[in-house]
Enzyme design. Sequence first.
Site, short mmCIF file in Angstrom:
data_model
loop_
_atom_site.label_atom_id
_atom_site.label_comp_id
_atom_site.label_asym_id
_atom_site.label_seq_id
_atom_site.Cartn_x
_atom_site.Cartn_y
_atom_site.Cartn_z
N LYS A 123 -0.73 -7.78 -5.13
CA LYS A 123 -1.69 -6.69 -4.91
C LYS A 123 -0.93 -5.38 -4.68
O LYS A 123 -0.13 -5.29 -3.75
CB LYS A 123 -2.57 -7.00 -3.70
N HIS B 121 0.84 -1.20 0.00
CA HIS B 121 0.00 0.00 0.00
C HIS B 121 0.87 1.24 0.00
O HIS B 121 1.72 1.39 0.86
CB HIS B 121 -0.91 0.01 1.24
N GLY C 171 -36.93 21.99 -16.26
CA GLY C 171 -35.51 21.85 -16.59
C GLY C 171 -35.10 20.39 -16.77
O GLY C 171 -34.17 20.10 -17.53
N ASN D 244 -29.95 39.97 -18.73
CA ASN D 244 -28.96 39.38 -17.82
C ASN D 244 -28.56 40.39 -16.76
O ASN D 244 -28.58 41.60 -17.00
CB ASN D 244 -27.72 38.95 -18.62
N SER E 82 -25.74 11.39 -14.04
CA SER E 82 -25.56 10.83 -15.38
C SER E 82 -25.15 9.35 -15.37
O SER E 82 -25.64 8.58 -16.19
CB SER E 82 -24.56 11.67 -16.17
N ASP F 227 -26.66 20.65 -25.33
CA ASP F 227 -27.53 21.30 -24.33
C ASP F 227 -28.66 22.04 -25.05
O ASP F 227 -29.80 22.02 -24.64
CB ASP F 227 -26.73 22.34 -23.52
N LYS G 99 -16.37 22.85 -19.80
CA LYS G 99 -16.98 22.89 -21.14
C LYS G 99 -16.12 23.66 -22.15
O LYS G 99 -16.09 23.31 -23.33
CB LYS G 99 -18.38 23.50 -21.07
P1 NAP Z 1 -23.28 30.05 -15.70
O1 NAP Z 1 -22.60 29.91 -17.00
O2 NAP Z 1 -22.47 30.17 -14.46
O3 NAP Z 1 -24.27 31.32 -15.80
C1 NAP Z 1 -25.04 31.73 -14.68
C2 NAP Z 1 -26.06 32.77 -15.13
O4 NAP Z 1 -26.91 33.06 -14.00
C3 NAP Z 1 -25.44 34.09 -15.55
O5 NAP Z 1 -26.21 34.67 -16.56
C4 NAP Z 1 -25.53 34.92 -14.24
O6 NAP Z 1 -25.57 36.30 -14.47
C5 NAP Z 1 -26.87 34.45 -13.73
N1 NAP Z 1 -27.01 34.66 -12.28
C6 NAP Z 1 -26.37 33.99 -11.30
N2 NAP Z 1 -26.79 34.43 -10.10
C7 NAP Z 1 -27.71 35.42 -10.34
C8 NAP Z 1 -28.48 36.25 -9.51
N3 NAP Z 1 -28.41 36.18 -8.17
N4 NAP Z 1 -29.34 37.11 -10.09
C9 NAP Z 1 -29.44 37.20 -11.44
N5 NAP Z 1 -28.72 36.44 -12.28
C10 NAP Z 1 -27.86 35.55 -11.74
O7 NAP Z 1 -24.25 28.80 -15.42
P2 NAP Z 1 -25.04 27.91 -16.51
O8 NAP Z 1 -24.23 26.70 -16.84
O9 NAP Z 1 -25.51 28.80 -17.60
O10 NAP Z 1 -26.27 27.40 -15.61
C11 NAP Z 1 -27.35 28.27 -15.27
C12 NAP Z 1 -28.48 27.44 -14.67
O11 NAP Z 1 -28.95 26.52 -15.65
C13 NAP Z 1 -28.01 26.58 -13.48
O12 NAP Z 1 -29.05 26.56 -12.51
C14 NAP Z 1 -27.82 25.19 -14.08
O13 NAP Z 1 -28.05 24.16 -13.12
C15 NAP Z 1 -28.93 25.18 -15.13
N6 NAP Z 1 -28.62 24.25 -16.24
C16 NAP Z 1 -29.55 23.28 -16.49
C17 NAP Z 1 -29.35 22.37 -17.51
C18 NAP Z 1 -30.39 21.32 -17.76
O14 NAP Z 1 -30.12 20.32 -18.44
N7 NAP Z 1 -31.60 21.53 -17.28
C19 NAP Z 1 -28.19 22.45 -18.31
C20 NAP Z 1 -27.26 23.49 -18.06
C21 NAP Z 1 -27.50 24.38 -16.99
P3 NAP Z 1 -24.20 37.17 -14.54
O15 NAP Z 1 -23.71 37.03 -15.95
O16 NAP Z 1 -24.62 38.52 -14.19
O17 NAP Z 1 -23.26 36.57 -13.53
#
Ligand code: NAP
Length: 387
Positions: free
Chosen positions: A33, A6, A354, A266, A126, A211, A173
Amino acid sequence: MIVSSHNLENTPSVEEIGNLAATIQASGADVVKIVTTALDITDCARLFQVLVHSQVPMIGIAMGEKGFMSRVLCAKFGGFLTFGSIEGAPGQPSITELLDLYNFRHIGVATKVHGVIGKPISHSKSPHLYNAAFKSVGFDGVYLPLLVDNVSDFLNTCSSPDFVGYSYTIPHKLDGLRCCDEVDPIAKAIGAISCMIKRPNDGKLIGYNVDYLGAIAAIEEQLKDSISGSRSPLYGKLFVVMGAGGAGKALAYGGKEKGARIVVANRTYAKAKELASKVGGKTIPLSELEKFHPEEGMILANATSVGMKPNIDDTPIPKVALKHYSLVFDAVYTPKLTRLLRESQEAGAAIVYGTEMFINQAFVQFERFTKLPAPKQLMRDVLARNT
Ligand code: NAP
């Protein structure tokens, strides 16, 4: 007789592990092992290399969350056995997970390896979805959570032809896109991939963003009764996207592809402007969305993280504004019924969860991984059991 070593510090080089194995074998061991500590997921590859070339029965496992892959894939590389805990522990699957989630007894030399690349990743649902789906159609593949620090290092080290397909999640990503040999034009425009496939004939890595397909398909499905003809039901609709991050970009590009008129709102206005200009849309500050109703029957998509667990009482737009929308989609899927969706329903709008975006993009990825039709109902059932 099993003779074991180990290493609680690290995973040595292939040569050092090989020398250690020879010393252990010389002691009269029937089974060698060697257990090491993974400081990076790529450490597993060195153990696989030694396992494959071992002339004696050998157990080779790397401890820690970054060594998780070695505990499942040792079966593929000729390992003598693996260990499962009774209840599961960090970096170690339980016996039930090995047998029922990862289909351990079916993993062999020819098994194709897939996984979701992210950091953190242990929360991902996943593996439940894809492994159950692989099993149900008799596909010889396994799907793992891959805790990756550096995407390029991972892809270069775990480069065996049987490592064939990955999903990408936060924060990788963009790095995933940079590591592709070819990128789908939409993924390039969005600036992120969510899926990577190794092309069988030349081993090139091809990146996609599915997505947007998932989100748009879910919205179209809900709208499909409202149109006739072959055009998308989103065609010509005013489509308001809240958020300009990864999900926001996917929705805005997806809506544009379908001929919708895009408005981006936004919190950080500059980001909304940048995205809107790329999709030929308009911009509005998030705070002004309450008074924005140039027409009735608009479509609204929340692609901010507002309303996501644990902040389930938050919502990105006041309820009073929702009456101007015929359909509201929320990318947030924890909880499934967000405050935004509940209030939209009360205001008379159709809603799209979602989870529909998540499951639809999973169907697309499954079909790209396996070239087989996705077992949709089974995948829906698995997701429902695991969210
Ligand atoms: P991200 O790239 O980090 O973007 C976050 C977004 O949310 C930005 O536009 C940010 O605005 C905004 N935001 C965060 N906090 C905020 C607040 N307090 N008030 C107003 N706006 C706020 O994240 P993402 O990957 O796009 O994900 C966003 C959401 O989508 C998450 O909840 C994620 O779980 C969900 N999602 C779901 C799926 C699905 O398959 N259903 C897939 C992908 C993502 P700013 O630019 O001003 O920071």
